[in-house]
Scaffold this active site. Structure first.
Site, PDB file in Angstrom:
ATOM      1  N   TYR A 156       0.841  -1.205   0.000  1.00  0.00           N
ATOM      2  CA  TYR A 156       0.000   0.000   0.000  1.00  0.00           C
ATOM      3  C   TYR A 156       0.875   1.253   0.000  1.00  0.00           C
ATOM      4  O   TYR A 156       0.697   2.148  -0.834  1.00  0.00           O
ATOM      5  CB  TYR A 156      -0.933  -0.026   1.224  1.00  0.00           C
ATOM      6  CG  TYR A 156      -1.615   1.296   1.525  1.00  0.00           C
ATOM      7  CD1 TYR A 156      -2.656   1.764   0.730  1.00  0.00           C
ATOM      8  CD2 TYR A 156      -1.212   2.082   2.617  1.00  0.00           C
ATOM      9  CE1 TYR A 156      -3.278   2.983   1.005  1.00  0.00           C
ATOM     10  CE2 TYR A 156      -1.827   3.285   2.897  1.00  0.00           C
ATOM     11  CZ  TYR A 156      -2.863   3.735   2.090  1.00  0.00           C
ATOM     12  OH  TYR A 156      -3.467   4.941   2.371  1.00  0.00           O
TER      13      TYR A 156
ATOM     14  N   LYS B 108       1.250   4.096  -2.941  1.00  0.00           N
ATOM     15  CA  LYS B 108       0.968   5.523  -2.683  1.00  0.00           C
ATOM     16  C   LYS B 108       2.205   6.369  -2.985  1.00  0.00           C
ATOM     17  O   LYS B 108       2.090   7.493  -3.484  1.00  0.00           O
ATOM     18  CB  LYS B 108       0.512   5.726  -1.235  1.00  0.00           C
ATOM     19  CG  LYS B 108      -0.822   5.089  -0.870  1.00  0.00           C
ATOM     20  CD  LYS B 108      -2.015   5.701  -1.577  1.00  0.00           C
ATOM     21  CE  LYS B 108      -2.319   7.111  -1.119  1.00  0.00           C
ATOM     22  NZ  LYS B 108      -3.532   7.658  -1.799  1.00  0.00           N
TER      23      LYS B 108
HETATM   24  N1  LIG Z   1      -8.032   5.646   5.836  1.00  0.00           N
HETATM   25  C1  LIG Z   1      -6.880   6.007   6.425  1.00  0.00           C
HETATM   26  O1  LIG Z   1      -6.636   5.740   7.615  1.00  0.00           O
HETATM   27  C2  LIG Z   1      -5.855   6.780   5.646  1.00  0.00           C
HETATM   28  C3  LIG Z   1      -4.607   7.042   6.244  1.00  0.00           C
HETATM   29  C4  LIG Z   1      -3.661   7.781   5.534  1.00  0.00           C
HETATM   30  C5  LIG Z   1      -3.955   8.257   4.266  1.00  0.00           C
HETATM   31  N2  LIG Z   1      -5.147   7.955   3.705  1.00  0.00           N
HETATM   32  C6  LIG Z   1      -5.409   8.440   2.342  1.00  0.00           C
HETATM   33  O2  LIG Z   1      -6.508   9.325   2.402  1.00  0.00           O
HETATM   34  C7  LIG Z   1      -7.240   9.249   1.170  1.00  0.00           C
HETATM   35  C8  LIG Z   1      -8.694   9.025   1.464  1.00  0.00           C
HETATM   36  O3  LIG Z   1      -8.830   7.810   2.201  1.00  0.00           O
HETATM   37  P1  LIG Z   1     -10.250   7.315   2.697  1.00  0.00           P
HETATM   38  O4  LIG Z   1     -10.056   6.689   4.020  1.00  0.00           O
HETATM   39  O5  LIG Z   1     -11.260   8.396   2.499  1.00  0.00           O
HETATM   40  O6  LIG Z   1     -10.519   6.149   1.616  1.00  0.00           O
HETATM   41  P2  LIG Z   1     -11.820   5.254   1.442  1.00  0.00           P
HETATM   42  O7  LIG Z   1     -12.837   5.565   2.478  1.00  0.00           O
HETATM   43  O8  LIG Z   1     -11.333   3.850   1.285  1.00  0.00           O
HETATM   44  O9  LIG Z   1     -12.403   5.765   0.035  1.00  0.00           O
HETATM   45  C9  LIG Z   1     -11.707   5.599  -1.141  1.00  0.00           C
HETATM   46  C10 LIG Z   1     -12.665   5.900  -2.268  1.00  0.00           C
HETATM   47  O10 LIG Z   1     -11.964   5.718  -3.507  1.00  0.00           O
HETATM   48  C11 LIG Z   1     -12.834   5.053  -4.382  1.00  0.00           C
HETATM   49  N3  LIG Z   1     -12.102   4.371  -5.441  1.00  0.00           N
HETATM   50  C12 LIG Z   1     -11.338   3.254  -5.349  1.00  0.00           C
HETATM   51  N4  LIG Z   1     -10.887   2.919  -6.553  1.00  0.00           N
HETATM   52  C13 LIG Z   1     -11.369   3.827  -7.435  1.00  0.00           C
HETATM   53  C14 LIG Z   1     -11.260   4.004  -8.833  1.00  0.00           C
HETATM   54  N5  LIG Z   1     -10.555   3.152  -9.599  1.00  0.00           N
HETATM   55  N6  LIG Z   1     -11.871   5.070  -9.417  1.00  0.00           N
HETATM   56  C15 LIG Z   1     -12.603   5.917  -8.673  1.00  0.00           C
HETATM   57  N7  LIG Z   1     -12.761   5.802  -7.347  1.00  0.00           N
HETATM   58  C16 LIG Z   1     -12.143   4.763  -6.734  1.00  0.00           C
HETATM   59  C17 LIG Z   1     -13.589   4.079  -3.499  1.00  0.00           C
HETATM   60  O11 LIG Z   1     -14.714   3.608  -4.184  1.00  0.00           O
HETATM   61  P3  LIG Z   1     -15.720   2.515  -3.564  1.00  0.00           P
HETATM   62  O12 LIG Z   1     -16.712   3.347  -2.778  1.00  0.00           O
HETATM   63  O13 LIG Z   1     -16.287   1.843  -4.756  1.00  0.00           O
HETATM   64  O14 LIG Z   1     -14.888   1.610  -2.682  1.00  0.00           O
HETATM   65  C18 LIG Z   1     -13.886   4.968  -2.308  1.00  0.00           C
HETATM   66  O15 LIG Z   1     -15.057   5.727  -2.533  1.00  0.00           O
HETATM   67  C19 LIG Z   1      -6.568   8.156   0.344  1.00  0.00           C
HETATM   68  O16 LIG Z   1      -5.648   8.753  -0.526  1.00  0.00           O
HETATM   69  C20 LIG Z   1      -5.811   7.344   1.369  1.00  0.00           C
HETATM   70  O17 LIG Z   1      -4.690   6.701   0.796  1.00  0.00           O
HETATM   71  C21 LIG Z   1      -6.119   7.248   4.357  1.00  0.00           C
END
Ligand SMILES: NC(=O)c1ccc[n+]([C@@H]2O[C@H](COP(=O)([O-])OP(=O)(O)OC[C@H]3O[C@@H](n4cnc5c(N)ncnc54)[C@H](OP(=O)(O)O)[C@@H]3O)[C@@H](O)[C@H]2O)c1
Length: 304
Positions: A126, A130
């Site tokens: 992952y 990223k």
């Molecule tokens: N979650 C954490 O703890 C965390 C920590 C550090 C950084 N981040 C970063 O913060 C950002 C937001 O994270 P989050 O927690 O909001 O993520 P999330 O809740 O998993 O949401 C990701 C979204 O991306 C969509 N997606 C996945 N593949 C796609 C594609 N091919 N085309 C269009 N949309 C797509 C997913 O669609 P579906 O609804 O169909 O699944 C989902 O709606 C990301 O960049 C992540 O790497 C997150």
């Protein structure tokens, strides 16, 4: 009038971006994943051509850290190829791209908060995917900001706070890892930071670009965060478990995680005037909202 394209609008950060109080004249558009798949060049091209966009914000990601170890192609397609396509398209359109990345690009051997310019060395798929996405964004569109964040909680989807509250409702004791250090962060506050950055980029062609860090202020461990979650739950008279401190080695997972991934946010404050509030306050709001929602659904099912 500014039309902003948001990818991944059904995700934790995406939903909070849509809920954010944007100024008048700004309209957010968040096509579903079926309408905009960021890994498909034709999908990206069609959406980009559908309107005169002012900016693109990309919180879409493959975020299943453990599953990524066995779904390498999928993780890299979404976290590296997708951002590359968006960078190319926004560069061609002459508009800024604001992209979200992660503390997991660091290996966790640091002993003071990581600066945006510190060497990255991901220890899992992952984080590696990223890291590749960051590079693709910065090299594909120089008018871009990569915002690294960490330990995200929100009322939506799966996250640590929701898992703790769910497990705590039925278990008498829980072992939680006490040797990984980071900063729990509210998706609401990430969305506000992304909104402020985007507005700066829209208002000023000379606005700073590059890699920045945003988390809520302060640091803890997953164990410390769990204790905070259950203190709020206890204050709301919910049943809470005993929380035992365990070591990462006691809780093996497919992906390794950095032992220390606290991010230094000073450059974001300096360049964009964004000052993160303490993690306890920011995540406390999310936890209380989750507790309230579970109370109302319990009341709903009692009266049904
Ligand atoms: N979650 C954490 O703890 C965390 C920590 C550090 C950084 N981040 C970063 O913060 C950002 C937001 O994270 P989050 O927690 O909001 O993520 P999330 O809740 O998993 O949401 C990701 C979204 O991306 C969509 N997606 C996945 N593949 C796609 C594609 N091919 N085309 C269009 N949309 C797509 C997913 O669609 P579906 O609804 O169909 O699944 C989902 O709606 C990301 O960049 C992540 O790497 C997150």
């Amino acid at each position: 009038m500014a039309d902003i394209l948001v990818t991944g609008g059904a995700g934790q950060v995406g939903l909070e971006l849509l809920a954010h109080a944007w100024p008048q004249g700004v309209t957010l558009h968040a096509p579903s994943r079926a309408e905009l798949d960021i890994t498909k060049p034709e999908s990206v091209a069609a959406v980009m051509a559908s309107r005169h966009w002012a900016a693109v914000i990309n919180p879409a990601a493959y975020t299943a850290v453990d599953k990524a170890e066995s779904e390498i192609g999928e993780a890299f397609a979404i976290n590296a190829l997708g951002p590359a396509l968006l960078a190319q398209a926004t560069k061609a359109a002459g508009i800024p791209l604001v992209h979200v990345s992660t503390d997991y690009v660091f290996d966790g051997s640091g002993t003071r908060p990581y600066l945006p310019g510190d060497a990255i060395a991901p220890i899992g798929v992952y984080g590696a995917s990223k890291a590749a996405g960051e590079l693709a964004v910065r090299s594909g569109n120089p008018r871009s900001v990569v915002l690294r964040t960490a330990w995200v909680v929100s009322p939506h989807r799966a996250n640590f706070a929701k898992t703790m509250l769910r497990l705590g409702a039925t278990r008498d004791s829980l072992g939680v890892v006490a040797d990984q250090h980071g900063s729990p962060t509210s998706a609401t506050d990430i969305a506000a930071a992304l909104a402020a950055i985007t507005q700066h980029l829209l208002a000023d062609a000379e606005a700073p670009t590059g890699i920045y860090h945003f988390t809520n202020a302060g640091q803890t461990t997953w164990h410390g965060f769990a204790a905070h979650i259950f203190a709020r739950a206890a204050a709301a008279r919910l049943k809470t478990p005993a929380v035992k401190a365990i070591a990462t080695s006691d809780y093996p997972t497919p992906a390794r995680r950095p032992a220390y991934s606290v991010l230094d946010t000073a450059s974001l404050t300096r360049d964009f005037g964004i000052a993160p509030r303490p993690w306890q306050e920011a995540t406390g709001e999310t936890i209380d909202a989750l507790i309230q929602a579970s109370n109302s659904s319990a009341e709903g099912s009692r009266s049904a």
